[in-house]
Enzyme design. Structure first.
Site, PDB file in Angstrom:
ATOM      1  N   GLU A 143     -20.067  72.892  42.627  1.00 23.85           N
ATOM      2  CA  GLU A 143     -19.649  74.293  42.582  1.00 23.85           C
ATOM      3  C   GLU A 143     -20.686  75.218  43.210  1.00 23.85           C
ATOM      4  O   GLU A 143     -21.354  74.843  44.181  1.00 23.85           O
ATOM      5  CB  GLU A 143     -19.303  74.671  41.136  1.00 23.85           C
TER       6      GLU A 143
ATOM      7  N   ASP B  36      -8.720  78.500  35.286  1.00 27.79           N
ATOM      8  CA  ASP B  36      -9.956  77.746  35.383  1.00 27.79           C
ATOM      9  C   ASP B  36     -10.828  78.142  34.179  1.00 27.79           C
ATOM     10  O   ASP B  36     -10.460  78.990  33.372  1.00 27.79           O
ATOM     11  CB  ASP B  36     -10.657  78.030  36.731  1.00 27.79           C
TER      12      ASP B  36
HETATM   13  C1  GLC Z   1     -14.721  73.978  36.718  1.00 27.14           C
HETATM   14  C2  GLC Z   1     -14.018  73.932  38.052  1.00 27.14           C
HETATM   15  C3  GLC Z   1     -12.659  73.303  38.011  1.00 27.14           C
HETATM   16  C4  GLC Z   1     -12.585  72.258  36.912  1.00 27.14           C
HETATM   17  C5  GLC Z   1     -12.782  72.953  35.581  1.00 27.14           C
HETATM   18  C6  GLC Z   1     -12.788  71.966  34.407  1.00 27.14           C
HETATM   19  O1  GLC Z   1     -15.397  75.187  36.571  1.00 27.14           O
HETATM   20  O2  GLC Z   1     -13.912  75.158  38.771  1.00 27.14           O
HETATM   21  O3  GLC Z   1     -12.418  72.725  39.307  1.00 27.14           O
HETATM   22  O4  GLC Z   1     -11.329  71.605  36.938  1.00 27.14           O
HETATM   23  O5  GLC Z   1     -13.967  73.732  35.539  1.00 27.14           O
HETATM   24  O6  GLC Z   1     -13.886  71.103  34.505  1.00 27.14           O
END
Ligand code: GLC
Length: 638
Positions: free
Chosen positions: A530, A337
């Protein structure tokens, strides 16, 4: 993604853009259709002259992917291999650097639409500009471009925005979810993007989590069923098709099982926190959706920011390597991530070594990709990361790229660009909204409403596409207001009712003698994403309760429509209205709500999460009787 991260991205983007202009590196004006050389000379069109090298095996599409991978791997330098393991946010890199450093992946983070503008054509141009740079490397290995299309191609203006997964969980309909995965893939791939960071297959156990709405349910079996359905819709039978997109079940593992107050990220309380369970519980609650996803053909899985009993998932060699890749046989690639690797330990060199050796194959290093690349080169030179591990990671990444047909069709295939936001796609989204609604209360047969009733509508949220779409819509955190094309709840009521309809967002109506037949109040949560959505208190605001009361003084019956990413505390307010509807985050097609309100469609939705009576009943299983149990939902059978 933190707020300062967004600011960082914007500043970086401006610098890169200025740099490009200042250095006369005008981004190549890339046609939305593939450049002539790519369009007319589809590999293996290179006709070898008698003296020329034979076409390399990896460029021969008639060979099995495994053979092509081995041939290509054998031709790659260490720098080219490490480049393939590097995934960079588009605001942090110019196309020329993609060539210079053999970059394997580019992504748009939440809200990552092109600087040039937010049309499908401009997305395709942006993706093509990076792809053209990648094809300028000696081995011409195409990049894979990724995006979060978690409820439609949601960063793209005027795309079809579907209900967030919580509403799809309420639908209990895998066929519907498969169709949504397919339509989302069509709209995403039409802009040149073959990789989607979806579906979330978390099994949230505490609805105070800001990502509850991104998941289907608290129930493992339902998550497995719907996660697979989305994947099958997205990937179809042929990943190389113009209507297929590589899905990315996420976030492995236990992202929805963390303990309140255990997060060490920003002011988050649950998101990116610590899951404190024994292995038997982990395997029973959180592993089955990944087993199902792998059986359904998952070729990329994203690792979770969260920890298990104090160890960051990005460094969990047992769960990543032994369980997922070994025991479950996951042969695809693991993508980190956003800077997930950095969270393992403050010593970046150690973090990279731990994470790559634990099984992370591609690092989402949104900003400082040179630091990652140089750290990897040093780690391999030191013997802290073996070439065998590098080769394993690159094999997995290249296999997905071959399966996606990127070597044969690297550029955006915009054949389906006209389908984006089409009436047909929106009709499916409208049906999904209808099936997602859960009728919590319906006293005195208030619903369905008569179309010629005299109707008052109150609440700012009644006329707000941004609010009804929620987070991950145009912007990472979402945004109230008229942010994209769609139908608000008020517009839908107006389009369906045949009697008088009055709207006042404050619920103050000039004449209510006689009172309106029915007053509809729309309220709930402003958009969030988030950890910014982690909430200690899910009560309705005093002003919301007052709004319901006020409507009760001006209408014979009151209907409350909740727009929220999770169940809210409505216990005390319940008696103030005859009917209550959980509408979750329905997306752009508000007409689906009117369909049910006026009886053109029945209410069939069932709660995907237990609805607590008080905050003391969180996390799930705490306290006594909930207000409404998992699976609850009234219908309006005529
Ligand atoms: C974010 C998320 C993830 C996402 C990534 C790219 O922090 O946790 O779900 O796919 O970054 O945007």
């Amino acid at each position: 993604m933190t707020a300062d991260r967004r600011l960082h991205m914007i500043i970086l983007g401006m610098i890169l853009l200025f740099t490009a202009v200042a250095c006369q590196q005008q981004p190549t004006a890339i046609p939305t259709s593939p450049p002539a050389t790519a369009a007319t000379e589809v590999a293996p069109a290179i006709e070898p002259s008698p003296t020329a090298e034979p076409v390399p095996a990896y460029l021969n599409p008639t060979l099995p992917a495994a053979e092509r991978v081995e041939d290509l791997l054998g031709r790659m330098t260490l720098a080219e291999k490490i480049g393939q393991m590097t995934l960079v946010e588009k605001n942090s890199i110019l196309p020329t650097a993609v060539t210079d450093y053999f970059i394997g992946g580019i992504l748009s983070g939440g809200g990552g639409y092109p600087h040039t503008g937010n049309t499908p054509e401009q997305w395709a141009e942006m993706v093509n500009s990076y792809q053209e740079a990648a094809l300028g490397t000696p081995l011409a290995i195409p990049i894979i471009y990724g995006v979060d299309a978690v409820h439609g191609h949601n960063n793209l203006k005027n795309a079809t925005i579907f209900p967030h997964n919580i509403g799809l969980g309420a639908s209990r309909n895998p066929e519907l979810v498969q169709q949504i995965g397919h339509i989302t893939a069509i709209e995403t791939r039409a802009t040149g993007i073959p990789w989607n960071y979806a579906p979330v297959i978390a099994v949230p156990q505490d609805i105070r989590w800001g990502r509850t709405y991104e998941a289907y349910s608290e129930n493992t079996a339902l998550v497995s069923e719907l996660g697979v359905a989305f994947m099958q819709g997205s990937q179809g039978e042929d990943l190389g098709a113009a209507t297929a997109v590589l899905a990315t079940p996420k976030h492995y593992i236990g992202d929805g099982g963390t303990v309140w107050g255990s997060s060490t990220t920003q002011d988050y309380m649950l998101d990116q926190g610590d899951m404190q369970v024994d292995e038997a519980t982990l395997r029973a609650l959180y592993l089955p959706p990944y087993e199902a996803a792998i059986d359904a053909g998952a070729q990329s899985i994203m690792v979770s920011f969260s920890s298990w009993n104090g160890t960051k998932m990005h460094g969990q060699q047992y769960l990543l390597m032994d369980v997922l890749k070994g025991e479950l046989g996951f042969a695809g690639f693991l993508v980190s991530d956003w800077q997930g690797i950095d969270q393992i330990t403050p010593n970046y060199y150690e973090a990279v070594v731990i994470s790559v050796n634990a099984g992370v194959d591609m690092n989402m290093v949104p900003y400082d990709y040179l630091r990652f690349i140089n750290t990897m080169l040093t780690a391999v030179e030191n013997g802290d990361i073996t070439e065998a591990r590098i080769d394993d990671a690159v094999r997995r990444i290249l296999t997905a790229k071959f399966n996606l047909g990127l070597f044969e069709n690297p550029y955006a295939d915009t054949t389906n660009i006209g389908l984006i936001g089409s009436a047909e796609h929106r009709a499916l989204a409208r049906e999904a909204v209808s099936q997602s609604l859960v009728l919590l209360q319906n006293e005195t047969g208030t619903l369905p409403l008569s179309k010629d009733a005299r109707i008052f509508v109150a609440g700012a949220f009644a006329d707000d596409i941004g609010v009804q779409s929620g987070g991950w819509t145009i912007e990472w955190q979402g945004k109230p207001g008229n942010i994209t094309e769609g139908t608000t709840i008020l517009e839908a009521i107006g389009a369906t009712a045949t009697g008088e309809v009055q709207f006042n967002k404050f619920g103050r109506f000039d004449s209510f003698d006689p009172p309106a037949d029915v007053g509809i109040v729309v309220l709930g949560e402003l958009p969030y994403a988030e950890g910014w959505g982690d909430a200690a208190d899910l009560s309705l605001s005093d002003s919301d309760v007052e709004l319901i009361r006020r409507m009760g003084e001006q209408a014979d019956k009151v209907v409350v429509i909740l727009l929220s990413g999770r169940p809210l505390l409505i216990t005390d307010a319940l008696p103030l209205a005859e009917a209550w509807i959980a509408a979750w985050l329905p997306g752009t097609e508000g007409q689906g709500i009117a369909d049910n309100l006026f009886g053109d469609h029945l209410f069939t939705g069932q709660l995907p999460y237990t609805w607590p009576a008080s905050m003391e009943q969180l996390p799930l299983g705490a306290g006594d009787e909930p207000l409404f149990p998992f699976g609850y939902g009234l219908t309006t059978e005529n």
